[in-house]
Design a protein around this motif. Structure first.
Motif, PDB file in Angstrom:
ATOM      1  N   ARG A   1       1.592   1.664  -9.504  1.00 26.85           N
ATOM      2  CA  ARG A   1       1.912  -0.145  -9.674  1.00 26.85           C
ATOM      3  C   ARG A   1       2.020  -0.279 -11.078  1.00 26.85           C
ATOM      4  NH1 ARG A   1      -2.648  -0.433  -4.871  1.00 26.85           N
ATOM      5  NH2 ARG A   1      -1.855   1.019  -3.291  1.00 26.85           N
TER       6      ARG A   1
ATOM      7  N   SER B   1       0.638  -1.090   0.054  1.00 30.72           N
ATOM      8  CA  SER B   1       0.342   0.002   0.007  1.00 30.72           C
ATOM      9  C   SER B   1       0.814   1.338  -0.123  1.00 30.72           C
ATOM     10  CB  SER B   1      -0.598  -0.439   0.799  1.00 30.72           C
ATOM     11  OG  SER B   1      -0.227   0.276   2.054  1.00 30.72           O
TER      12      SER B   1
ATOM     13  N   GLU C   1      -1.075   4.100  -5.685  1.00 29.25           N
ATOM     14  CA  GLU C   1      -2.128   3.103  -6.761  1.00 29.25           C
ATOM     15  C   GLU C   1      -1.574   3.537  -8.527  1.00 29.25           C
ATOM     16  OE1 GLU C   1      -6.736   1.867  -7.530  1.00 29.25           O
ATOM     17  OE2 GLU C   1      -5.834   2.835  -5.152  1.00 29.25           O
TER      18      GLU C   1
END
Length: 643
Positions: free
Chosen positions: A180, A173, A177
């Protein structure tokens, strides 16, 4: 979980121990022991920890680590005791979520350590040092030292591993995002580029799992096609391990990476992906999709290898849904297109006998046993033809006994002329089925069946191992004691279930339970074996093709019916049995037992009883195999094919 379920189905006792959270009083003792103080002094801190973590051991331990790192729980050297301030701890407002707590802990680590943990998290829960060096493009031991010190990861046998899934989740995490996909793509590219070609297939899942997560960022056609190839390799490896859902996922991703003109530019690649998809769809229960895909592929097949490959799979598919007529039609059409064999779906008795006689002419002075020394078949056309012939022979058994004889004899003749292949093993077994009942030569049938079993033990000839064992186990009782074939039937069922051979896992299941019956074993044992095999077979074949036997004296339901055969009743019984077995209905179980004196009137009554619907909803077709030996007629198989 699947292994435990299999153990349960085999009747073994499995005990489960549920490990729940620790109780409040347990935490009080644990905290007091850890801090080396009296339970009364530790009780308020223990209660706060329990309140925050609900007694979850991992969460609680990490919470205590966090208190130490934030200097809210510290060791006083002056007083040689641990000290804490409950008001400060409460004011800090720690999260009730373990992942958030772990993120906070990880954020306090050095930047290099955080980056290394992010790389490890991208790879998975663990990775060896060499892989991490490739991923991070430098030595990682120093970067991971701090994470090792605070026990967020462990190092064992050259690999680094997160101590808990929640630590892994928290480390992942930390990557934004939006970044990624790019991170995974970069890792995948580095793994693919630096992995030696000879080791690439071994590491294919590591490579593909990274590249697939960044596939949307790939714009180069060449790179997309290379990734499609990687997904094909991964799909086939997953398929070999019977992980069909996983295999389909890889294959579908691979297909989506290719553009429309790939049928012209990369025909072999697209064909291989689509064929593998059809195979996985078939064995995982998506028969309609598999049938449509194979029908489309039959129009795309252009070579003498592709055409029979597609045809063979279509034959297997139609057999699994009890469409022997379709299976025969597809097989005969492929024989005509590929090798120019023009056969009627219903040859004459003279044609069948002529093919049978041709085998002995080709055998010449050789004994059957000497065929083990024949060379391996290498001619591609002969190999493709033999594959088609042994596929066509099985549905032909239910359509035309003469077509069955013609196909089997031609397959054996091909092996005598061009050498043995893996398909020769099952061809010899099918001939063993044919030689005794059709031509009265039970001895030769047994000997050539034994030949097929010997050949299929060779590593290079094991493709049809399940089919070979099942068929010889079926044939053995014609010349040996019925129990002599049981081990082969059991091996066949295990192999067929493991490899996704739906039709033959069903055949073997029925044969094993019938073997118990014919051998006169206690019916309680027969029932137990039937139910175990039924459970395993239903799971393995996804309810596409399940063999089922229930036995008299074990089940006393009103809908059970008896089929009994005796040595002199075969001719009279055949029409009634054929009539009786056209369809079955919900709630009807067939009970098979070896007994005596079934007359025509009883057979007719049996036929009428099967025609009466219990619920009015047809669920499939029943096929019952009767086999004639020199001194008796035996029920040798019962299959129920659900619709």
């Amino acid at each position: 979980m699947r292994k435990l379920e299999s153990i349960r189905k085999c009747g073994a006792s499995v005990r489960e121990i549920d490990l729940g959270p620790l109780a409040s009083k347990d935490w009080a003792r644990l905290v007091a022991d850890a801090l080396r103080c009296k339970a009364k002094a530790a009780a308020p801190l223990a209660a706060l920890i329990y309140e925050k973590t609900a007694g979850n051991p991992f969460f609680a331990i990490q919470f205590i680590y966090a208190l130490v790192e934030e200097d809210l729980l510290a060791f006083s050297r002056d007083k040689s005791a641990w000290r804490w301030d409950l008001d400060r701890i409460a004011a800090k407002g720690h999260t009730d979520n373990v992942v958030d707590l772990m993120v906070a802990r990880l954020s306090r680590l050095p930047t290099e350590t955080q980056r290394a943990l992010q790389g490890l998290a991208c790879v998975g829960n663990s990775a060896d040092a060499a892989t991490l060096r490739t991923v991070l493009e430098h030595e990682v031991i120093a970067d991971l030292w701090e994470a090792l010190r605070v026990e967020l990861i462990v190092h064992s046998n050259g690999s680094y591993k997160f101590v808990h899934d929640r630590v892994h989740e928290a480390a992942y995490s930390l990557i934004p995002e939006a970044s990624r996909a790019e991170a995974h793509l970069g890792i995948g590219r580095r793994l693919a580029a630096r992995m030696p070609v000879e080791r690439r297939e071994e590491a294919i899942f590591e490579i593909v799992n990274q590249l697939n997560r960044g596939a949307a960022l790939i714009t180069s056609i060449n790179e997309r096609e290379q990734l499609a190839e990687f997904n094909l390799i991964a799909g086939k490896r997953a398929q070999t391990s019977t992980a069909y859902a996983s295999a389909l996922n890889y294959l579908e991703i691979g297909a989506a990476l290719l553009i429309d003109d790939c049928w012209q530019r990369r025909h072999d690649l697209v064909f291989s992906i689509e064929l593998a998809r059809a195979q996985c769809e078939f064995v995982s229960g998506a028969v309609d999709q598999a049938e449509k895909r194979l029908s489309a592929l039959s129009g795309r097949a252009t070579t003498t290898i592709e055409q029979p490959t597609v045809a063979c799979l279509r034959v297997d598919l139609y057999m699994s849904i009890d469409r022997s007529d379709y299976a025969v039609s597809v097989g005969l059409e492929a024989l005509r297109k590929v090798v120019g064999i023009e056969w009627s779906p219903r040859p004459t008795e003279e044609e069948a006998f002529s093919e049978y006689q041709g085998i002995w002419v080709l055998l010449g002075d050789r004994t059957i046993e000497q065929l083990t020394d024949s060379p391996l078949m290498t001619d591609p056309i002969s190999l493709a033809t033999l594959d088609l012939l042994v596929r066509v022979a099985v549905p032909a058994f239910f359509v035309s006994s003469h077509l069955f004889a013609v196909a089997v004899c031609r397959a054996v003749s091909l092996s005598l002329q061009h050498g043995n292949s893996d398909a020769s093993c099952i061809a010899y077994e099918l001939f063993a089925m044919l030689a005794g009942p059709h031509f009265g030569n039970y001895d030769a049938g047994y000997r050539i069946g034994r030949l097929g079993c010997e050949l299929v033990e060779r590593p290079e000839l094991q493709r049809f191992q399940a089919r070979t064992y099942e068929t010889f186990g079926f044939v053995i009782p014609w010349t040996q004691h019925v129990r002599a074939g049981r081990d082969l039937l059991t091996r066949s069922f295990e192999i067929a279930s493991r490899t996704g051979d739906i039709t033959y896992s069903g055949y073997a299941c029925g044969q094993i339970t019938t073997n118990f019956l014919l051998a006169g074993d206690p019916l309680v044992e027969a029932q137990k074996e039937a139910e175990i095999l039924y459970g395993i077979g239903a799971e393995a074949s996804q309810n596409l093709y399940v063999a089922l036997n229930y036995f008299s004296g074990v089940r006393s339901r009103a809908n059970e019916r008896f089929l009994e055969t005796y040595h002199d009743s075969f001719g009279e019984l055949a029409p009634a049995v054929n009539q009786a077995c056209q369809s079955c209905y919900d709630g009807v179980n067939i009970v098979a037992s070896l007994a005596k004196n079934l007359g025509r009137s009883d057979a007719a009554a049996l036929a009428r009883s099967f025609r009466r619907p219990v619920s009015g909803r047809p669920i499939g077709t029943i096929v019952i195999h009767l086999s004639r030996s020199t001194d008796h007629i035996a029920l040798t198989g019962l299959q129920i094919t659900p619709r």
